[in-house]
Design a protein around this motif. Structure first.
Motif, PDB file in Angstrom:
ATOM      1  N   LYS A  79      -8.422   5.580   3.789  1.00  9.28           N
ATOM      2  CA  LYS A  79      -7.309   4.804   3.238  1.00  9.28           C
ATOM      3  C   LYS A  79      -6.731   3.847   4.274  1.00  9.28           C
ATOM      4  CE  LYS A  79      -3.398   6.939   2.732  1.00  9.28           C
ATOM      5  NZ  LYS A  79      -2.341   7.824   2.212  1.00  9.28           N
ATOM      6  N   LEU A  94      -6.939  -0.313   4.659  1.00  7.22           N
ATOM      7  CA  LEU A  94      -5.740  -1.159   4.696  1.00  7.22           C
ATOM      8  C   LEU A  94      -5.834  -2.141   5.860  1.00  7.22           C
ATOM      9  CD1 LEU A  94      -2.929  -1.912   3.723  1.00  7.22           C
ATOM     10  CD2 LEU A  94      -2.008  -0.099   5.203  1.00  7.22           C
ATOM     11  N   ALA A 100      -9.281  -4.219   0.102  1.00  8.55           N
ATOM     12  CA  ALA A 100      -8.012  -3.930  -0.567  1.00  8.55           C
ATOM     13  C   ALA A 100      -8.232  -3.004  -1.765  1.00  8.55           C
ATOM     14  CB  ALA A 100      -7.355  -5.233  -1.022  1.00  8.55           C
ATOM     15  N   ILE A 146      -6.571   0.844  -2.261  1.00 12.37           N
ATOM     16  CA  ILE A 146      -5.859   1.322  -3.451  1.00 12.37           C
ATOM     17  C   ILE A 146      -6.609   2.493  -4.082  1.00 12.37           C
ATOM     18  CG2 ILE A 146      -5.084   0.676  -5.756  1.00 12.37           C
ATOM     19  CD1 ILE A 146      -4.731  -2.193  -4.684  1.00 12.37           C
ATOM     20  N   SER A 147      -7.936   2.395  -4.089  1.00 11.52           N
ATOM     21  CA  SER A 147      -8.739   3.466  -4.680  1.00 11.52           C
ATOM     22  C   SER A 147      -8.605   4.757  -3.899  1.00 11.52           C
ATOM     23  CB  SER A 147     -10.213   3.046  -4.719  1.00 11.52           C
ATOM     24  OG  SER A 147     -10.397   1.907  -5.533  1.00 11.52           O
ATOM     25  N   ILE A 171      -6.011   5.900  -2.408  1.00 14.79           N
ATOM     26  CA  ILE A 171      -4.756   6.561  -2.793  1.00 14.79           C
ATOM     27  C   ILE A 171      -4.954   7.343  -4.081  1.00 14.79           C
ATOM     28  CG2 ILE A 171      -2.369   6.180  -3.481  1.00 14.79           C
ATOM     29  CD1 ILE A 171      -2.369   3.680  -1.721  1.00 14.79           C
ATOM     30  N   ARG A 185     -12.979   2.376 -11.024  1.00 13.48           N
ATOM     31  CA  ARG A 185     -13.194   1.783  -9.702  1.00 13.48           C
ATOM     32  C   ARG A 185     -14.399   0.843  -9.743  1.00 13.48           C
ATOM     33  NH1 ARG A 185     -15.307   1.852  -4.720  1.00 13.48           N
ATOM     34  NH2 ARG A 185     -13.901   2.050  -2.938  1.00 13.48           N
TER      35      ARG A 185
END
Length: 315
Positions: free
Chosen positions: A20, A24, A50, A54-55, A57, A89
């Protein structure tokens, strides 16, 4: 939750947390490099990271729920959440690649229409490529190690490992190709250097879009209730048949669905004699334990019936 399941969940969570924050960083670096270099390829790379951030999380939350017992609001448990995650996803990644293709085609159209195409700045690209490729290779290795240590059954870890490799391939391909563009000056391809960035993006898309498309097709089959692969079905049928023979029952058939790392198994039995409910429970639990070793986690339901009319042809 068993000690082994808790251990696997902890390994998965740790790998996803690392992924994660790494994604980022790569997303911010990619978008900053795209702005500094005026490169669409770097923009695609940043957007891809990006999506991965998000995936990650969502994956952490879903991974924590997989395998939990049914509740009143979720009477069949949370096992299909993993399949939904991988499906959406894949759709998002396909959308990012389609967007990138649209941007690149627009740049090429502008060039051949006589419009102005911004000149690339190559300095930031070289730094970005080296850093990001190193991070992606490390992430892929970390996810694959976690996938292996958890029994090679986590669809989430498998998907994340592939995503890290694709991200690294994007960075390698786009970085190397972009940095080679200045050497085309003075050649027959020299006039087309301004759109070299857009052409590279299209080639990269053609090379990698098969992966999310393939994953989407596989998970869509799971959501549609398509039977598990034939080798998985064969292992379930063999285990159920052997156990039924030990108990003196008659096995009509078995039905097997796959939901990420979990399997749903329905066994149709004729006991051929009076039985107690607890005996059927024992049969179910024993079969679940045997299937755990053969195919991985499985939720087993036993259906008692004297008729074999439920038998279906498998194709």
């Amino acid at each position: 939750m068993s000690a082994n399941a808790a251990r696997n969940l902890a390994i998965e969570r740790k790998a996803l947390v690392v992924g994660k924050w790494a994604n980022l960083f790569m997303a911010a670096a990619g978008l900053l490099t795209a702005w500094a270099s005026r490169s669409d390829a770097m923009l695609v790379d940043g957007l891809y990271s990006a999506v991965n951030f998000i995936s990650a999380i969502a994956a952490a939350r879903i991974g924590a729920r997989v395998g939990l017992p049914p509740t009143r609001s979720r009477p069949w448990g949370h096992d299909f959440d993993e399949v939904l995650y991988v499906t959406f996803r894949s759709l998002i990644l396909i959308g990012v690649l389609v967007f990138a293709a649209f941007v690149s085609i627009s740049k090429i159209w502008t060039f051949f229409s006589g419009g102005v195409v911004p000149q690339l700045v190559f300095g930031p690209i070289a730094v970005y490529a080296v850093v990001i490729v190193s991070i992606c290779l490390g992430l892929a290795a970390n996810f694959h190690r976690a996938y292996r240590n958890t029994g090679r059954r986590s669809a989430i870890l498998k998907t994340e490992a592939r995503a890290a490799l694709i991200d690294g391939a994007l960075s390698v391909g786009s970085g190397a190709a972009l940095l080679s563009l200045p050497y085309l000056e003075g050649t027959i391809l020299g006039p087309y250097v301004p759109i070299g960035d857009a052409v590279i993006v299209l080639l990269l898309i053609l090379a990698i879009i098969w992966q999310p498309l393939s994953t989407f097709r596989t998970t869509l089959a799971d959501l549609a209730g398509v039977s598990a692969p034939s080798n998985t079905y064969a292992k379930v049928a063999r285990a159920a048949r052997n156990l039924a023979r030990e108990k003196g029952y008659r096995l009509h058939r078995a039905a097997v669905l796959q939901a990420g790392r979990m399997h749903w198994v329905a066994v149709y039995l004729d006991p051929k004699k009076p039985v107690l409910a607890e005996e059927i429970d024992q049969f179910r639990d024993l079969l679940s334990n045997r299937l755990e070793d053969a195919i991985g986690p499985a939720r087993v339901e036993v259906v008692l019936t004297a008729s074999d009319s439920t038998k279906a042809d498998r194709k």
